[in-house]
Scaffold this motif. Structure first.
Motif, PDB file in Angstrom:
ATOM      1  N   VAL A   1      83.543  68.138 110.159  1.00  0.00           N
ATOM      2  CA  VAL A   1      84.411  68.563 108.962  1.00  0.00           C
ATOM      3  C   VAL A   1      84.886  70.009 109.459  1.00  0.00           C
ATOM      4  N   PHE A   2      84.193  70.693 110.008  1.00  0.00           N
ATOM      5  CA  PHE A   2      84.669  72.011 110.448  1.00  0.00           C
ATOM      6  C   PHE A   2      85.823  72.121 111.461  1.00  0.00           C
ATOM      7  N   PHE A   3      85.673  71.085 112.401  1.00  0.00           N
ATOM      8  CA  PHE A   3      86.506  70.918 113.595  1.00  0.00           C
ATOM      9  C   PHE A   3      87.965  70.536 112.759  1.00  0.00           C
ATOM     10  N   LEU A   4      87.975  69.585 111.901  1.00  0.00           N
ATOM     11  CA  LEU A   4      89.172  69.197 111.319  1.00  0.00           C
ATOM     12  C   LEU A   4      89.752  70.234 110.545  1.00  0.00           C
ATOM     13  N   LEU A   5      89.069  71.247 109.731  1.00  0.00           N
ATOM     14  CA  LEU A   5      89.751  72.156 108.749  1.00  0.00           C
ATOM     15  C   LEU A   5      90.391  73.332 109.857  1.00  0.00           C
ATOM     16  N   SER A   6      89.814  73.475 111.038  1.00  0.00           N
ATOM     17  CA  SER A   6      90.278  74.410 112.269  1.00  0.00           C
ATOM     18  C   SER A   6      91.620  74.094 112.707  1.00  0.00           C
ATOM     19  N   ILE A   7      91.473  72.854 112.751  1.00  0.00           N
ATOM     20  CA  ILE A   7      92.661  72.042 113.791  1.00  0.00           C
ATOM     21  C   ILE A   7      94.094  72.211 112.733  1.00  0.00           C
ATOM     22  N   VAL A   8      93.647  71.875 111.365  1.00  0.00           N
ATOM     23  CA  VAL A   8      94.865  71.851 110.467  1.00  0.00           C
ATOM     24  C   VAL A   8      95.147  73.263 110.001  1.00  0.00           C
ATOM     25  N   LEU A   9      94.555  74.251 110.085  1.00  0.00           N
ATOM     26  CA  LEU A   9      94.979  75.592 109.658  1.00  0.00           C
ATOM     27  C   LEU A   9      95.621  76.165 110.938  1.00  0.00           C
ATOM     28  N   LEU A  10      95.209  75.923 112.207  1.00  0.00           N
ATOM     29  CA  LEU A  10      95.793  76.541 113.193  1.00  0.00           C
ATOM     30  C   LEU A  10      97.288  75.847 113.355  1.00  0.00           C
ATOM     31  N   ILE A  11      97.310  74.544 113.203  1.00  0.00           N
ATOM     32  CA  ILE A  11      98.790  74.110 113.104  1.00  0.00           C
ATOM     33  C   ILE A  11      99.784  74.832 112.345  1.00  0.00           C
ATOM     34  N   CYS A  12      99.103  75.044 111.020  1.00  0.00           N
ATOM     35  CA  CYS A  12     100.229  75.495 109.896  1.00  0.00           C
ATOM     36  C   CYS A  12     100.415  76.867 110.556  1.00  0.00           C
ATOM     37  N   VAL A  13      99.572  77.949 111.056  1.00  0.00           N
ATOM     38  CA  VAL A  13      99.734  79.039 111.376  1.00  0.00           C
ATOM     39  C   VAL A  13     100.969  79.132 112.521  1.00  0.00           C
ATOM     40  N   SER A  14     100.477  78.282 113.541  1.00  0.00           N
ATOM     41  CA  SER A  14     101.363  78.048 114.750  1.00  0.00           C
ATOM     42  C   SER A  14     102.834  77.802 114.385  1.00  0.00           C
ATOM     43  N   LEU A  15     102.958  76.962 113.303  1.00  0.00           N
ATOM     44  CA  LEU A  15     104.507  76.673 112.775  1.00  0.00           C
ATOM     45  C   LEU A  15     104.948  77.819 111.989  1.00  0.00           C
ATOM     46  N   ALA A  16     104.156  78.873 111.221  1.00  0.00           N
ATOM     47  CA  ALA A  16     104.581  80.024 110.556  1.00  0.00           C
ATOM     48  C   ALA A  16     105.015  81.100 111.704  1.00  0.00           C
ATOM     49  N   PHE A  17     104.429  81.090 112.815  1.00  0.00           N
ATOM     50  CA  PHE A  17     104.813  81.895 113.933  1.00  0.00           C
ATOM     51  C   PHE A  17     106.038  81.424 114.484  1.00  0.00           C
ATOM     52  N   LEU A  18     106.166  80.019 114.662  1.00  0.00           N
ATOM     53  CA  LEU A  18     107.589  79.616 115.182  1.00  0.00           C
ATOM     54  C   LEU A  18     108.812  79.965 114.277  1.00  0.00           C
ATOM     55  N   THR A  19     108.566  79.747 112.982  1.00  0.00           N
ATOM     56  CA  THR A  19     109.446  80.289 111.917  1.00  0.00           C
ATOM     57  C   THR A  19     109.968  81.919 112.212  1.00  0.00           C
ATOM     58  N   LEU A  20     108.806  82.652 112.108  1.00  0.00           N
ATOM     59  CA  LEU A  20     108.868  84.022 112.345  1.00  0.00           C
ATOM     60  C   LEU A  20     109.824  84.233 113.533  1.00  0.00           C
ATOM     61  N   HIS A  21     109.719  83.705 114.812  1.00  0.00           N
ATOM     62  CA  HIS A  21     110.665  83.636 115.988  1.00  0.00           C
ATOM     63  C   HIS A  21     112.017  83.347 115.590  1.00  0.00           C
ATOM     64  N   ILE A  22     112.235  82.480 114.896  1.00  0.00           N
ATOM     65  CA  ILE A  22     113.602  81.958 114.541  1.00  0.00           C
ATOM     66  C   ILE A  22     114.244  83.272 113.705  1.00  0.00           C
ATOM     67  N   MET A  23     113.246  83.788 112.797  1.00  0.00           N
ATOM     68  CA  MET A  23     114.035  84.740 111.851  1.00  0.00           C
ATOM     69  C   MET A  23     113.761  86.096 112.574  1.00  0.00           C
ATOM     70  N   GLN A  24     113.216  86.721 113.567  1.00  0.00           N
ATOM     71  CA  GLN A  24     112.852  87.659 113.944  1.00  0.00           C
ATOM     72  C   GLN A  24     114.208  88.730 114.520  1.00  0.00           C
ATOM     73  N   LYS A  25     115.347  88.059 114.637  1.00  0.00           N
ATOM     74  CA  LYS A  25     116.387  88.940 114.866  1.00  0.00           C
ATOM     75  C   LYS A  25     116.803  89.698 113.748  1.00  0.00           C
ATOM     76  N   ARG A  26     116.501  89.039 112.461  1.00  0.00           N
ATOM     77  CA  ARG A  26     116.776  89.977 111.229  1.00  0.00           C
ATOM     78  C   ARG A  26     115.943  90.980 110.688  1.00  0.00           C
ATOM     79  N   LEU A  27     114.796  91.024 111.553  1.00  0.00           N
ATOM     80  CA  LEU A  27     113.752  92.047 111.343  1.00  0.00           C
ATOM     81  C   LEU A  27     113.511  93.165 112.591  1.00  0.00           C
TER      82      LEU A  27
END
Length: 415
Positions: A384-410
């Motif tokens: 269960v811990f493996f699954l929790l870790s994988i889901v959270l890391l996928i969400c975080v990686s997508l958040a950083f991809l969004t940051l990359h797209i928006m970074q020119k505004r910052l």
């Protein structure tokens, strides 16, 4: 005497020449930092304490949780401490207090509450020996090569992670778990002395970093809502990353032992996390100076999700690749957010802002081993811990991809 400002006048090529003393002190100090060595060392004590005390893995891992939740209470005062007393005194005092904590742990009885209490004492008294202290010195010293300098300094955690498990496993196997804690205490006292000497002659490390007027301005002029909202999102991201990753630091040795490896082989494999942490620090620092923070974060956290998936499916059949990927992420996580905070916000707010970020990191680091331990106690495995870790890391990686797209505004720093 080395004196640096936030806009160093020396050339790019001379930053490392002028700053080697600070960089070496930071690297050695972070190798035994309050926020690192308690987690990297705990795994090798789990089985001996299980046998000697009769405590469960969840009970032992609870020490990491109370430590992780107590540390933010003192971290919130760390910015004031560094600005008031300087890096040198803050760091030296912190390492000495952590050494005293380990001496106390070597004499702990069968009362698990006393065991937890000593970790609380370490969190509250030893906060000065924190990466926040050392990265504050780094950003004061380096400008053009700040990402790489932070990466080199933070690679100290990899040194601690590579050396501590096999060294302590050998000491514990031959002399007992008490000797393991005493060895840690001795190393910390030595590190305290070395850091004290290396910082001697660096004026900003010996004295207040900001003036009375600047300190008053920081207190009276809070950051605007846009800055606070962004800071909250950064805190949320680092909490999720820490919750996903840090349980493996504490549980990797017993995890591999439960899967069939000897404690010696498991500790040897755990040492590769330290090697990967060093690589993660250096490679991340190199790329942060050349690519957007969002893109670097996306690549690293996505790779970590893959590593945990491989560990969950291959077990002890082929553990090295996932261990290296997990260690690489451990080496990159704090570097990325430290760099992000130093670039997006004004430097006079750095210690305070990064203290909040590190609070979120430590809360995740404290919960992660407890959750992993309780999952094992209830289910007999870590699935269960493996699954929790994988889901959270996928969400975080997508958040950083969004940051990359928006970074020119910052592109401008937030006030």
């Amino acid at each position: 005497m080395v004196v640096m400002t936030d806009t160093p006048s020396h050339s790019r090529s001379r930053e490392f020449v002028a700053g080697w003393q600070v960089l070496l002190a930071a690297t050695l100090g972070i190798s035994m930092a309050t926020t690192a060595i308690p987690f990297y060392s705990m795994g090798v004590f789990i089985a001996p304490l299980e046998q000697a005390k009769g405590w469960s893995r969840g009970d032992i891992a609870m020490a990491a949780t109370v430590f992780g939740f107590s540390l933010p209470l003192s971290i919130l005062t760390l910015g004031w401490m560094i600005n008031r007393f300087g890096v040198r005194l803050s760091a030296t005092f912190g390492h000495c207090m952590l050494g005293l904590s380990y001496l106390g742990l070597s004499q702990v009885g069968d009362n698990v509450y006393m065991f937890w209490g000593l970790y609380v004492f370490a969190a509250l008294a030893a906060v000065g020996a924190s990466p926040i202290t050392y990265t504050r010195a780094i950003i004061q010293m380096f400008n053009h090569h700040r990402g790489l300098a932070i990466g080199i300094a933070m690679s100290g955690t990899g040194i601690g992670a590579a050396i501590a498990p096999p060294l302590l496993e050998n000491v514990i196997r031959n002399y007992g778990w008490q000797a393991g804690y005493q060895t840690l205490a001795l190393i910390l006292f030595v590190i305290a002395g070395i850091v004290y000497l290396l910082f001697k002659g660096t004026a900003f490390a010996d004295h207040r970093i900001v003036s009375n007027e600047t300190e008053k301005a920081i207190a009276e002029k809070p950051q605007d809502r846009r800055a606070l909202a962004l800071l909250f999102l950064i805190c949320l991201a680092i909490f999720a990353i820490s919750l996903s990753i840090n349980g493996y630091i504490v549980h990797l040795v017993p995890m591999l032992s439960s899967a069939g490896l000897t404690s010696q082989d498991a500790a040897g494999l755990a040492a590769y996390i330290g090697i990967a942490v060093i690589l993660g620090r250096l490679v991340t620092g190199f790329f942060l100076d050349r690519f957007s923070t969002g893109l670097v974060g996306f690549a690293i956290f996505a790779a970590s999700a893959v590593g945990i998936y491989l560990l969950s499916t291959t077990g002890t059949a082929a553990p090295l690749v996932p261990i290296l990927l997990i260690g690489f992420t451990v080496g990159a996580e704090v570097d990325i957010v430290a760099y992000l905070v130093s670039k997006l916000f004004r430097q006079e707010y750095y210690a305070r802002n990064f203290s909040w970020v590190y609070c979120a990191f430590m809360m995740g680091a404290g919960l992660s081993p407890l959750i992993a331990g309780k999952i094992y106690d209830q289910h007999g495995d870590y699935g269960v811990f493996f699954l929790l870790s994988i889901v959270l890391l996928i969400c975080v990686s997508l958040a950083f991809l969004t940051l990359h797209i928006m970074q020119k505004r910052l592109t401008t720093r937030l006030a």
